[in-house]
Design an enzyme around this catalytic site. Structure first.
Site, PDB file in Angstrom:
ATOM      1  N   GLU A 107      -9.511  -4.843  -6.549  1.00 45.60           N
ATOM      2  CA  GLU A 107      -9.396  -3.797  -5.527  1.00 45.60           C
ATOM      3  C   GLU A 107      -9.189  -2.442  -6.186  1.00 45.60           C
ATOM      4  OE1 GLU A 107      -5.731  -3.020  -3.406  1.00 45.60           O
ATOM      5  OE2 GLU A 107      -4.914  -4.914  -4.184  1.00 45.60           O
TER       6      GLU A 107
ATOM      7  N   SER B 260       0.837  -1.193   0.000  1.00 44.06           N
ATOM      8  CA  SER B 260       0.000   0.000   0.000  1.00 44.06           C
ATOM      9  C   SER B 260       0.883   1.258   0.000  1.00 44.06           C
ATOM     10  CB  SER B 260      -0.954  -0.047   1.198  1.00 44.06           C
ATOM     11  OG  SER B 260      -1.995   0.881   1.073  1.00 44.06           O
TER      12      SER B 260
ATOM     13  N   HIS C 299      -7.561  -5.937  -0.390  1.00 43.37           N
ATOM     14  CA  HIS C 299      -6.328  -5.152  -0.410  1.00 43.37           C
ATOM     15  C   HIS C 299      -5.269  -5.832   0.462  1.00 43.37           C
ATOM     16  CE1 HIS C 299      -3.883  -1.542  -0.598  1.00 43.37           C
ATOM     17  NE2 HIS C 299      -3.937  -1.368   0.711  1.00 43.37           N
TER      18      HIS C 299
END
Length: 330
Positions: free
Chosen positions: A264, A170, A294
């Site tokens: 996602e 991320s 995610h």
């Protein structure tokens, strides 16, 4: 697989075409529950602490550390973090430097111990989890500075760059890419390779918002993600070169492995990173796994696809280290 000169893009044949039933159920349950909760949390101290606790609980429940994992805390100048070693793994010259994600606000080294322990077991390598400063207590460039300090600390403590592989998920993917670009500008030796899970590249979340409108992301609305990121980037121009990253043509960056869930909202960011890397002549292997969770690699008890995805990551790490060792000798 397609290759042109030093450019490469790769979608692994081991990636299944459809998500497992368990992964589909997890995504549906998350849309009903976790997404709504994250969307309702206020952007103040109470809301941020609640968000941090919520994500920590999810990570602990569905991706706890493996039995026998050893954790050694590091406190050295500005560097904060911990060495994570699975049972039987010894400290050595080679290591993984891991940068956690969650919008520069939510997670910590502790939340990612489970993922680090699995990476350590699969690769036989110790994992250094850097505990960088979080927003809103610490704004840009605090996190990026801490990531750079952690990398320099590893080099100063005897780890050769060709013996290091960097990982991130991320926002940790954005921080990892920023580190590579800063290394290039400063002439700092690069690691052997970098792997990223669901990397964030577009900090405006324009790509993510487009996908989120088409198919609501199970973890959180795009608007919630943007509000988190703004806690870190407040006062900065969105086109700042440290925030809107660009890979110059001919960049001497190490090979990249990028994995994301195909459904996602950050799948578009993963594709953007691949496109930038390939256009610049940097090898980038992109894997879009079926499903919608995610950073599913961190949740093996929830998403069965985490196990084969981490095995693919192990193959990449082994190959990158071997290639770097051969290049050093030659």
């Amino acid at each position: 697989m397609t290759r042109t000169g030093s450019k490469a893009t790769f979608v692994s044949a081991v990636v299944p075409e459809t998500a497992s039933r368990q992964a589909r159920l997890a995504a549906h349950a998350s849309v009903v529950g976790l997404r709504r909760i994250n969307g309702l949390l206020p952007r103040n101290r109470v809301g941020i602490q609640a968000g941090r606790g919520l994500i920590a609980g999810v990570m602990a429940a569905f991706g706890p550390p493996l039995p026998g994992t050893r954790v050694d805390t590091v406190r050295s100048g500005r560097v904060r973090g911990e060495w994570v070693r699975a049972a039987g793994v010894e400290q050595g010259e080679r290591a993984i430097y891991y940068i956690h994600g969650s919008g520069y606000v939510v997670c910590s080294a502790r939340t990612h111990r489970g993922l680090a322990s699995r990476l350590s077991k699969l690769t036989g390598l110790p994992v250094f989890l850097v505990d960088y400063r979080l927003a809103p207590e610490h704004r840009f460039p605090a996190a990026a500075d801490d990531i750079a300090a952690g990398y320099r600390w590893l080099l100063d403590n005897g780890h050769r760059p060709e013996d290091l592989v960097i990982g991130g998920d991320s926002a940790g993917g954005h921080l990892a890419m920023d580190l590579l670009l800063q290394n290039q500008r400063a002439g700092t030796p690069q690691p052997a390779g970098v792997f990223m899970f669901s990397p964030l590249m577009d900090l405006t979340l324009t790509l993510a918002e487009r996908r989120d409108r088409e198919l609501p992301d199970p973890m959180a609305p795009a608007l919630t993600g943007r509000r988190l990121i703004e806690l870190y980037t407040e006062g900065q121009q969105p086109d700042s070169p440290r925030l809107r990253l660009d890979i110059p043509p001919g960049s001497a960056l190490p090979p990249l492995l990028v994995q994301a869930s195909a459904g996602e909202m950050l799948a578009g960011d993963a594709e953007l990173l691949r496109d930038m890397a390939v256009a610049a002549g940097v090898r980038c292997d992109l894997e879009l796994w079926p499903g919608r969770i995610h950073v599913f690699q961190a949740l093996p008890l929830l998403v069965p696809e985490a196990v084969p995805a981490l095995r693919r990551t192990r193959e990449f790490i082994s190959s990158a280290l071997a290639d770097a060792a051969r290049a050093k000798v030659s």
